[in-house]
Design a protein around this motif. Structure first.
Motif, PDB file in Angstrom:
ATOM      1  N   ARG A   1       0.822  -1.214   0.000  1.00  0.00           N
ATOM      2  CA  ARG A   1       0.000   0.000   0.000  1.00  0.00           C
ATOM      3  C   ARG A   1       0.852   1.260   0.000  1.00  0.00           C
ATOM      4  NH1 ARG A   1      -4.821  -0.742   4.018  1.00  0.00           N
ATOM      5  NH2 ARG A   1      -5.467  -2.811   3.417  1.00  0.00           N
TER       6      ARG A   1
ATOM      7  N   ILE B   1      -5.679  11.891  12.006  1.00  0.00           N
ATOM      8  CA  ILE B   1      -6.184  10.947  11.006  1.00  0.00           C
ATOM      9  C   ILE B   1      -5.038  10.241  10.281  1.00  0.00           C
ATOM     10  CG2 ILE B   1      -7.597  10.700   8.937  1.00  0.00           C
ATOM     11  CD1 ILE B   1      -9.321  12.973   9.931  1.00  0.00           C
TER      12      ILE B   1
ATOM     13  N   PHE C   1      -2.852   8.106  12.741  1.00  0.00           N
ATOM     14  CA  PHE C   1      -3.547   6.884  13.159  1.00  0.00           C
ATOM     15  C   PHE C   1      -3.360   5.797  12.108  1.00  0.00           C
ATOM     16  CE2 PHE C   1      -7.675   4.519  13.146  1.00  0.00           C
ATOM     17  CZ  PHE C   1      -7.572   3.934  14.392  1.00  0.00           C
ATOM     18  N   LEU C   2      -3.505   6.185  10.852  1.00  0.00           N
ATOM     19  CA  LEU C   2      -3.370   5.197   9.781  1.00  0.00           C
ATOM     20  C   LEU C   2      -1.924   4.747   9.626  1.00  0.00           C
ATOM     21  CD1 LEU C   2      -5.777   6.746   7.167  1.00  0.00           C
ATOM     22  CD2 LEU C   2      -6.174   4.793   8.645  1.00  0.00           C
TER      23      LEU C   2
ATOM     24  N   GLY D   1      -1.302   2.425  12.396  1.00  0.00           N
ATOM     25  CA  GLY D   1      -2.165   1.249  12.382  1.00  0.00           C
ATOM     26  C   GLY D   1      -1.989   0.352  11.177  1.00  0.00           C
ATOM     27  N   VAL D   2      -1.715   0.929  10.031  1.00  0.00           N
ATOM     28  CA  VAL D   2      -1.630   0.094   8.830  1.00  0.00           C
ATOM     29  C   VAL D   2      -0.210  -0.419   8.609  1.00  0.00           C
ATOM     30  CG1 VAL D   2      -1.977   0.022   6.341  1.00  0.00           C
ATOM     31  CG2 VAL D   2      -3.540   1.334   7.763  1.00  0.00           C
TER      32      VAL D   2
ATOM     33  N   ARG E   1       0.348  -2.912  16.546  1.00  0.00           N
ATOM     34  CA  ARG E   1       0.051  -1.589  16.007  1.00  0.00           C
ATOM     35  C   ARG E   1      -1.358  -1.114  16.325  1.00  0.00           C
ATOM     36  NH1 ARG E   1      -0.209  -5.426  12.017  1.00  0.00           N
ATOM     37  NH2 ARG E   1      -2.094  -5.368  10.727  1.00  0.00           N
ATOM     38  N   VAL E   2      -2.307  -2.035  16.393  1.00  0.00           N
ATOM     39  CA  VAL E   2      -3.681  -1.618  16.607  1.00  0.00           C
ATOM     40  C   VAL E   2      -3.838  -0.989  17.983  1.00  0.00           C
ATOM     41  CG1 VAL E   2      -6.049  -2.401  16.806  1.00  0.00           C
ATOM     42  CG2 VAL E   2      -4.573  -3.323  15.020  1.00  0.00           C
TER      43      VAL E   2
ATOM     44  N   MET F   1     -14.306   5.423   5.863  1.00  0.00           N
ATOM     45  CA  MET F   1     -13.386   6.037   6.812  1.00  0.00           C
ATOM     46  C   MET F   1     -13.722   7.524   6.981  1.00  0.00           C
ATOM     47  SD  MET F   1      -9.266   6.230   6.718  1.00  0.00           S
ATOM     48  CE  MET F   1      -9.156   7.238   5.265  1.00  0.00           C
TER      49      MET F   1
ATOM     50  N   PHE G   1     -14.846   9.121  10.494  1.00  0.00           N
ATOM     51  CA  PHE G   1     -14.110  10.219  11.127  1.00  0.00           C
ATOM     52  C   PHE G   1     -15.011  11.437  11.286  1.00  0.00           C
ATOM     53  CE2 PHE G   1      -9.808   8.371   9.931  1.00  0.00           C
ATOM     54  CZ  PHE G   1      -9.401   8.230  11.247  1.00  0.00           C
TER      55      PHE G   1
ATOM     56  N   ILE H   1     -14.084  14.508  13.950  1.00  0.00           N
ATOM     57  CA  ILE H   1     -12.687  14.885  13.763  1.00  0.00           C
ATOM     58  C   ILE H   1     -12.614  15.932  12.658  1.00  0.00           C
ATOM     59  CG2 ILE H   1     -10.382  14.051  13.221  1.00  0.00           C
ATOM     60  CD1 ILE H   1     -11.499  12.776  15.685  1.00  0.00           C
ATOM     61  N   PRO H   2     -12.048  17.092  12.927  1.00  0.00           N
ATOM     62  CA  PRO H   2     -11.910  18.077  11.873  1.00  0.00           C
ATOM     63  C   PRO H   2     -10.902  17.618  10.837  1.00  0.00           C
ATOM     64  CG  PRO H   2     -10.777  18.799  13.846  1.00  0.00           C
ATOM     65  CD  PRO H   2     -11.477  17.519  14.186  1.00  0.00           C
TER      66      PRO H   2
ATOM     67  N   ILE I   1     -12.834   1.591  11.310  1.00  0.00           N
ATOM     68  CA  ILE I   1     -11.675   1.910  10.475  1.00  0.00           C
ATOM     69  C   ILE I   1     -10.587   0.866  10.687  1.00  0.00           C
ATOM     70  CG2 ILE I   1      -9.909   3.648  10.055  1.00  0.00           C
ATOM     71  CD1 ILE I   1     -12.020   5.692  11.078  1.00  0.00           C
ATOM     72  N   LYS I   2     -10.426   0.456  11.935  1.00  0.00           N
ATOM     73  CA  LYS I   2      -9.430  -0.566  12.239  1.00  0.00           C
ATOM     74  C   LYS I   2      -9.711  -1.833  11.440  1.00  0.00           C
ATOM     75  CE  LYS I   2      -9.547  -3.934  15.296  1.00  0.00           C
ATOM     76  NZ  LYS I   2      -9.937  -4.617  16.522  1.00  0.00           N
TER      77      LYS I   2
ATOM     78  N   TYR J   1      -8.957  -1.228   7.695  1.00  0.00           N
ATOM     79  CA  TYR J   1      -7.598  -0.905   7.270  1.00  0.00           C
ATOM     80  C   TYR J   1      -6.526  -1.755   7.912  1.00  0.00           C
ATOM     81  CZ  TYR J   1      -8.838   2.977   4.349  1.00  0.00           C
ATOM     82  OH  TYR J   1      -9.319   3.724   3.314  1.00  0.00           O
ATOM     83  N   PHE J   2      -6.739  -2.184   9.157  1.00  0.00           N
ATOM     84  CA  PHE J   2      -5.638  -2.839   9.854  1.00  0.00           C
ATOM     85  C   PHE J   2      -5.736  -4.354   9.763  1.00  0.00           C
ATOM     86  CE2 PHE J   2      -5.441   0.884  13.115  1.00  0.00           C
ATOM     87  CZ  PHE J   2      -5.304   1.760  12.069  1.00  0.00           C
TER      88      PHE J   2
END
Lengths: 498, 481
Positions: free
Chosen positions: A114, A150, A153-154, A157-158, A164-165, B376, B380, B385-386, B428-429, B432-433
């Protein structure tokens, strides 16, 4: 440098346009990966070049803000799109635009899946960081400040490690909790002052009783970001799990958002409360310096060790800021910039060997110098800078902070100075265990030497650390007037102290 | 007021009536033709066209206050805006259904019932009298009861319909009881007369009536502790129906609450503010904590909508123009976030069958990058979340609360939004995770894509238009003050 075109806006949003380009990248997976890296590198590199115009166009003798841009955003409500920089925010913008291309280079080979999404996250992150330092409107500041969460976090996390989570959630929720308390305080301030314009708010006199609560709200947010003891526990987790470049940016720039916030908001807007809370902050900072240094001594993971050392170094920053005198604040600023360069380099040092051996256990190494002499040199330089060796940028910041602290409260300076000794202990010990000794393990001897790309990342970092160490006035001259401005806004309290 | 004026001021309602009635005929007579799909298509286009036409007709109306039907019905800038929002949401929801969604709801009756419900919502928004309020409310509710139970071969759907109906009937009863008390003590059912009667000593009966009235309305916006039906109905109803529930009716019901509190009972704002504060705190807490344990994404969004109503009520509790503006902005963002979320949920299928467990979202980012990115952004935004849209709604309602001196309410609000962030992040987790266990079907239908991209554009670019929107909302809510 004329300000006929909106240079700050361009620098802020140029990385976002890079995101659009990234979305257009097509082709096979390998092609997309390569092209994404190139696009991100070019865009962030160009952003850095543009930000140099800020440096050369900036007049350090003027007080107030330069390169200002102001457009009505929410008409009639005192909320506007307002950008501008002074000697305090400009170095941070340069630091951000400087570190992002290096971080992208640092992820060149370690990020394999990615890649496009990763680069998008980094460019979004860059826009958020630069925008935050350039904002002169409280609402905008908050948008960028929170928006950083934002992409980060990604990134954790990714592309992070095994845990990581957990780390990403902890990072996000800790910082969010801090920020929302700040948000409530912003609402109260807006209610009181009828504007969100930062320069106007700095002039506004909040009632001391109200300042007390406002300070606490902002403190909740900035203390988590800095991070101060005892809300620092998200940091080691986030650092250990984040990919190398994520750690570089996290330590290099994101931790500075808290310190910057203290200087930009807490001191000028709530001077009485800052004065009142300064002893508490000193206590917390001293604990941070000593306690986390001791914790760092006990680490067996390289990244965790450097993460704890960051908490200790940030303790110096908060001490400097709340000394509320010129040396202290300038020292804290200097320390932040220096730490931004040094810790980014140190995390990259870990990343370099991690890419080769895929472990961060200190005990897995030893005698790396035999296989990678050039790496050992850079590592040693950065290690010494982190310890605060004279001639490196680390020394100037720490010394100024200690002078500032001494002028305010001598016990703080004395206790904080012990942190320097402990710092030397854990860093030198880390270095000895990783780099020196005899390379007994066969895989150490087969380590690949530093590649050209890695060399290219180390060189600029080393040059700046050395430059600021030998010739600190490059930075101090820029900050001087702005720091005096801040002190001028604190004014009355300052005289009451003396 | 002559006929032409009447027709023009209530034009959107008349358009919907005309379309609904012609739909009955089309459905009845075209049914016999050999191609059922062709007939469905006609019905669908008719209803979508109806919403579109009604929306366009809104643009021709003036934002001055016009009172019709002996004071039962009134329009002004505020109600026009809210009607526009409802019609937009209804258009989105119906547009999503037209994506060949099975579940036994792709029938002409569905569209007809939704049309009638939307008509009811428009009447609710314009109601200026307790009787008109009740008529509008029931015209909205009855079709919704039916379509919640539309999937006749599913026990869950029938249960949802029944539950919705029983609790809805209970709330109607409370509302009627309150209305009758108000009528008894105020001597009139017209909002204006009620407001006029609230000078000097206010009889206790009137306050009690107002409390019952508000409790009945709290059911409709699913504010805690009157929220019990929401998760079950959201889960049990066919997904397109849930989408409709999630996007539209709350806008109308919230407008009703605003009309009743800000206009009819403006004289006893101290009393109703207490109730709204209690409802708001309860909703924020129940919504935030209830969602954490959910396994079904529709149930989770049900709790999330309870929390959203709590936030909106926090603005309302302020009782100021600022609060009203905040609610308008909040509901605007709410419509787009709901539409975005459901356009994605309705695209999730495995072997043609819809999936709705949260764990089905695992690894969505690698199999469906667009859907995952969209989800996502929506999540958010819902977490506030701004710089996404959801943040601005929160900013305005909490600003109003703080300005009205309700700082503790704002603090509870932001703290619950941190708890809330946890379960939005969980989605989101997963996307994406984590890696996918079983792949979902490829592709995203044209309809869903349109709704998704529209709502994403609004959510992401909301900050550009916030100044404009706040200005418009501000002028529109001035009618209350």
């Amino acid at each position: 440098m004329s300000t006929t075109w909106p240079l700050l806006s361009v620098i802020t949003f140029l990385p976002l346009t890079g995101v659009l380009f990234l979305m257009l990248v097509r082709g096979s997976e390998a092609n997309v990966a390569t092209n994404s890296k190139l696009v991100a590198l070019w865009v962030s590199g160009f952003t850095f070049l543009l930000s140099l115009f800020l440096y050369f166009g900036f007049d350090p003798n003027l007080s107030g803000y330069q390169f200002e841009e102001q457009v009505d955003w929410i008409p009639g409500a005192g909320i506007s799109y307002h950008l501008g920089i002074d000697g305090i925010s400009m170095p941070f913008i340069l630091l951000s635009t400087f570190l992002v291309p290096l971080s992208i280079l640092a992820s060149w080979q370690s990020i394999t899946h990615r890649v496009r999404d990763y680069m998008i996250a980094f460019l979004v992150l860059e826009t958020m960081m630069v925008g935050m330092f350039a904002s002169l409107d409280m609402l905008m500041f908050y948008l960028f400040f929170e928006g950083v969460l934002i992409p980060m976090f990604l990134i954790v996390g990714v592309w992070g490690g095994a845990e990581r989570v957990y780390a990403a959630f902890k990072f996000f929720l800790y910082t969010l909790l801090g920020s929302v308390l700040m948000l409530v305080c912003m609402l109260v301030m807006y209610h009181q002052a009828g504007t969100t314009d930062i320069p106007a708010l700095a002039e506004f006199d909040f009632a001391p009783a109200l300042q007390f609560w406002l300070f606490l709200g902002f403190f909740a947010s900035f203390a988590v970001k800095v991070p101060m003891w005892p809300v620092h526990t998200w940091l080691p987790d986030a650092h250990v799990q984040a990919p190398t470049a994520g750690s570089m940016i996290l330590a290099g720039v994101l931790l500075k958002m808290g310190g910057y916030g203290f200087i930009r908001f807490s001191l000028p807007m709530f001077p009485e409360a800052s004065d009142l809370f300064a002893p508490m902050i000193f206590v917390l900072s001293v604990i941070a310096v000593i306690y986390t240094s001791l914790v760092a001594l006990a680490q067996s993971d390289m990244k965790k060790l450097i993460a704890y050392s960051s908490v200790a170094h940030m303790g110096f920053v908060t001490i400097g800021i709340f000394s509320m005198n010129e040396q202290g604040i300038a020292g804290a600023m200097f320390q932040m910039i220096s730490h931004g360069l040094v810790s980014a380099a140190l995390f990259f040092c870990v990343g370099v060997v991690y890419d080769r051996l895929h472990t961060r256990e200190i005990s897995a190494y030893g005698g790396v110098v035999d296989a990678m002499p050039r790496y050992a040199t850079f590592f040693m330089f950065m290690m010494l800078a982190s310890v605060g060796l004279p001639g490196t940028s680390g020394f100037v910041g720490e010394m100024l902070v200690l002078v500032g602290a001494w002028n305010r409260a001598d016990w703080v300076a004395i206790l904080a100075a012990t942190g320097l000794i402990l710092g030397a202990c854990y860093m030198l010990w880390l270095y000895r265990r990783v780099v020196f000794g005899r390379a007994e393990k066969p895989e150490i001897l087969e380590l690949e030497a530093l590649s050209g790309r890695e060399f290219m990342i180390f060189v600029p970092l080393t040059v700046f650390v050395l430059w600021f160490g030998v010739y600190p006035s490059t930075l101090l001259d820029i900050m001087e007037v702005a720091v005096r401005d801040v002190l001028g806004q604190i004014g009355p309290v300052q005289t009451a102290l003396r | 007021m002559d006929l032409a004026q009447t027709f023009s001021a209530a034009l959107p309602e008349f358009i919907l009536i005309a379309v609904a009635l012609s739909l009955v005929l089309v459905a009845a007579f075209d049914r016999s033709s050999e191609s059922e799909a062709g007939s469905m298509k006609l019905v669908r286009s008719l209803s979508l066209g109806g919403y579109g036409l009604a929306f366009l007709s809104l643009l021709t109306l003036s934002s001055e206050q016009v009172v019709l039907f002996n004071g039962l019905f009134a329009t002004d800038g505020f109600s026009l805006y809210m009607k526009g929002l409802v019609l937009l949401g209804a258009f989105f929801a119906s547009w999503l259904v037209s994506d060949g969604w099975g579940e036994g709801i792709d029938r002409p009756e569905f569209h007809l019932l939704v049309l009638m419900a939307v008509l009811g919502m428009l009447l609710m928004i314009s109601a200026h009298d307790l009787i008109a309020l009740y008529m509008g409310l029931e015209l909205q509710s009855l079709p919704l009861y039916v379509i919640a139970a539309m999937r006749t071969n599913s026990l869950k759907s029938s249960e949802a319909g029944l539950k919705y109906f029983l609790l809805g009937a209970l709330s109607s009863g409370m509302l009627l009881y309150g209305a009758s008390l108000v009528y008894g003590f105020a001597g009139s059912t017209a909002y204006a007369d009620i407001a006029a009667s609230l000078s000097g000593d206010v009889p206790v009966g009137l306050t009690v009536g107002m409390v019952f009235l508000l409790s009945g309305l709290a059911f409709k916006i699913s504010a805690a502790p009157f929220h019990m039906w929401t998760p079950d109905v959201y889960e049990g109803a066919p997904t397109p129906v849930t989408a409709l529930f999630a996007i539209v009716p709350k806008v109308a019901a919230m407008t009703l609450v605003m009309n009743v509190t800000y206009f009819a009972f403006s004289g006893i704002s101290v009393q109703w503010a207490q109730i709204l504060i209690a409802l708001s705190v309860a909703s924020m807490i129940v919504g935030a904590t209830g969602a954490i344990m959910q396994q079904n994404i529709k149930r989770m969004l049900a709790y999330s909508s309870i929390a959203h109503m709590g936030y909106a009520l926090a603005g309302l509790a302020a009782g100021t123009a600022e609060g009203a503006t905040g609610v308008v902005i909040y509901m605007t963002t709410y419509v787009f976030m709901g539409a975005g979320a459901f356009s994605i949920i309705m695209s999730l299928r495995r072997d043609g069958a819809p999936v709705e467990r949260i764990s089905d979202l695992s690894g969505l980012s690698s199999s469906h990058p667009l859907l995952a990115a969209g989800m996502m952004v929506v999540m958010f935004s819902m977490a506030g979340i701004p710089p996404l849209a959801g943040f601005f709604g929160k900013w305005y309602v909490f600003l109003a609360a703080v300005n009205a001196g309700l700082v503790p309410l704002a603090i509870i609000g932001v703290l619950t939004s941190v708890v809330g962030a946890f379960y939005y992040l969980r989605i989101i987790k997963l996307m994406y995770f984590e890696d996918a266990d079983a792949p979902l079907d490829e592709g995203l239908s044209r309809q869903n894509r349109l709704v998704l991209l529209t709502s994403l554009a609004v959510i992401i670019l909301f900050f550009l238009g916030i100044g404009q929107l706040a200005g418009t909302a501000d002028t529109n809510v001035q009618a209350f003050f």
